[in-house]
Design an enzyme around this catalytic site. Sequence first.
Site, PDB file in Angstrom:
ATOM      1  CE  LYS A 100      41.177  37.179  46.713  1.00  0.00           C
ATOM      2  NZ  LYS A 100      41.963  36.556  47.804  1.00  0.00           N
ATOM      3  CE1 TYR A 140      42.538  34.031  43.205  1.00  0.00           C
ATOM      4  CE2 TYR A 140      40.736  35.532  42.760  1.00  0.00           C
ATOM      5  CZ  TYR A 140      41.195  34.352  43.278  1.00  0.00           C
ATOM      6  OH  TYR A 140      40.314  33.473  43.855  1.00  0.00           O
TER       7      TYR A 140
END
Length: 377
Positions: free
Chosen positions: A134, A169
């Site tokens: 992602k 992230y």
Amino acid sequence: MEPQPQPHNNYVALIIGVTGLTGVSLAEALSRPDCLGGPWKVYGASRRPLPAWFSPSLLHHYITLDALDTEDTRAKLSPIAHEVTHVFWVTFQIREDEETNVAMNGTMLTNVLNVLRSSPSPRLHHVTIQTGTKHYMGPINDPVRSRHLASHDPPFHESMPRLPYPNFYYALEDLVASYAPSLTYSVHRASIIIGASTRSTHNALLMLAAYAAVCRHEGLPFRYPGTRYTWEHFCDMIDAGVLAEQHVWAAVTPQAKNEAFNCTNGDFFTWKKMWKVLSEEFDVEFVDYKEEDDFDIVEMMSHKGEVWEEIVEKHGLYKTKLEEIACYPPFKVVANFKFQHVSSMNKSKEFGFLGFADSFKSVRKWVARLRHMKIIP
């Protein structure tokens, strides 16, 4: 000549998320006497008590921990804060909006690192962070942002710039980097993880195993829940064992410090070929892709909780609830990508990590493992 004793580094690992896909494989890897950098002392932590299928012998001690709770984190980790040398962060919590994900996951990691670093004589010097692809695709699960997604073109490689979207992230990477140089870190951008656990929400193999079991139980066709594009084009995955090996390698290898690495098996597959393997392993008839077979796996499986309970009872399986072991929306997204989901492993190989797996053999291995654990029929 008698064999010379191996140097003892006195490494002490804390695996946060030890009952998940990667966590289980990390516990197994680190507990081996010949593990790189070992022998290790291994602590494991998760939010819930250990499941019956997890072998407690893999850990020196298990800790039930709510990392979102500052006081609980302090109470549970302070007794070992003077020991831990390495944190393996293989956990996350997911909500509907990414801003909340950024806040929650950042808070958890901050709480853990603050406690471990607050010891009068802290030994912590490296943190491994597991993220995923992602990083390159953007908010694929966001119902609004995903409609206008501008992801990177594959194959994905680590030097690609960040996308202009919130992403937890990115937040985790920035957080561990902020502790440098007193701490080193490594980031592991995993592909679709294949392993064995009932405690990983995004467990594609267990999702498909449960789906196939329902199809076999009810006499339904085992249809592919995606598009012809993803049926015929390339995808990749990562064996949880290989991913664990990369975590350990980066944790003890000087040239891997403060770097991010993709992690895949090193090969590619099409879902058309993989569907044949899955059909064999799950003992259902292979169904070729047909345009009129388009259907919504999320809608279908949302009504199969009682059917799964019947299957569990019939085959004497480990007691699970379908909604706890299988989250179908993420797989629906993967099956409907408009690009090939492939990542480059060149950087990892150039830095010295040569781990790999045959994706078809990997799937067969983990299906057998799930059966041995009495999680699937």
